[in-house]
Design a protein around this motif. Structure first.
Motif, mmCIF file in Angstrom:
data_model
loop_
_atom_site.group_PDB
_atom_site.id
_atom_site.type_symbol
_atom_site.label_atom_id
_atom_site.label_comp_id
_atom_site.label_asym_id
_atom_site.label_seq_id
_atom_site.Cartn_x
_atom_site.Cartn_y
_atom_site.Cartn_z
ATOM 1 N N UNK A 1 -2.635 87.888 -9.848
ATOM 2 C CA UNK A 1 -1.211 87.769 -10.182
ATOM 3 C C UNK A 1 -0.627 86.475 -9.663
ATOM 4 N N UNK A 2 -1.040 86.072 -8.471
ATOM 5 C CA UNK A 2 -0.561 84.810 -7.903
ATOM 6 C C UNK A 2 -1.060 83.623 -8.725
ATOM 7 N N UNK B 1 0.084 79.363 -12.764
ATOM 8 C CA UNK B 1 -0.146 78.751 -14.072
ATOM 9 C C UNK B 1 1.134 78.743 -14.903
ATOM 10 N N UNK B 2 1.899 79.832 -14.842
ATOM 11 C CA UNK B 2 3.163 79.883 -15.588
ATOM 12 C C UNK B 2 4.154 78.860 -15.043
ATOM 13 N N UNK B 3 4.163 78.698 -13.725
ATOM 14 C CA UNK B 3 5.051 77.711 -13.110
ATOM 15 C C UNK B 3 4.676 76.297 -13.559
ATOM 16 N N UNK B 4 3.371 76.004 -13.609
ATOM 17 C CA UNK B 4 2.920 74.684 -14.058
ATOM 18 C C UNK B 4 3.293 74.421 -15.510
ATOM 19 N N UNK C 1 5.833 75.757 -17.135
ATOM 20 C CA UNK C 1 7.286 75.575 -17.202
ATOM 21 C C UNK C 1 7.682 74.180 -16.717
ATOM 22 N N UNK C 2 7.028 73.708 -15.664
ATOM 23 C CA UNK C 2 7.339 72.370 -15.167
ATOM 24 C C UNK C 2 6.946 71.293 -16.173
ATOM 25 N N UNK C 3 5.827 71.482 -16.854
ATOM 26 C CA UNK C 3 5.390 70.501 -17.846
ATOM 27 C C UNK C 3 6.376 70.430 -19.009
ATOM 28 N N UNK C 4 6.862 71.582 -19.466
ATOM 29 C CA UNK C 4 7.818 71.558 -20.572
ATOM 30 C C UNK C 4 9.156 70.972 -20.125
#
Length: 108
Positions: free
Chosen positions: A27-28, A33-36, A38-41
């Motif tokens: 989960x972590x 991965x989701x945070x990365x 979101x940051x890229x977009x």
């Protein structure tokens, strides 16, 4: 009060703890991965905004100089300077400076 556990119960308890640990770590990883993503977009959106604002500023200055003629040197500078910046940026972006091969574990 004494707790009597059989070896099977002890192994089952350790298995449950191990399973919870694996689920927590996965989960972590998914959250990271989701945070990365979101940051890229967000970076792309921010870059797009800056490009549009800069292009608007250049076009605005060029429009002012073209609509108020009289100084040929100023007209050439206003039209030529952005062309130089654009050509420099495109040349840097399209120039291959090295060949990227497979990376080893210790390479940066």
């Amino acid at each position: 009060m004494t707790i009597n556990l059989t070896p099977t119960q002890l192994l089952a308890g350790l298995g449950v703890v191990l399973l919870l640990l694996i689920v927590w770590r996965s989960g972590a990883r998914k959250a990271k991965a989701a945070k990365g993503a979101a940051q890229a977009s967000a970076r792309l959106l921010s870059l797009t905004g800056r490009v549009l604002v800069t292009a608007g500023g250049i076009v605005g200055v060029q429009w002012l100089v073209i609509t108020h003629p009289g100084n040929t040197t100023l007209l050439l500078v206003v039209l030529g300077l952005p062309a130089l910046f654009a050509s420099y940026t495109l040349t840097r972006a399209l120039t291959v400076t090295g060949v990227d091969g497979p990376r080893r574990r210790g390479d940066r």
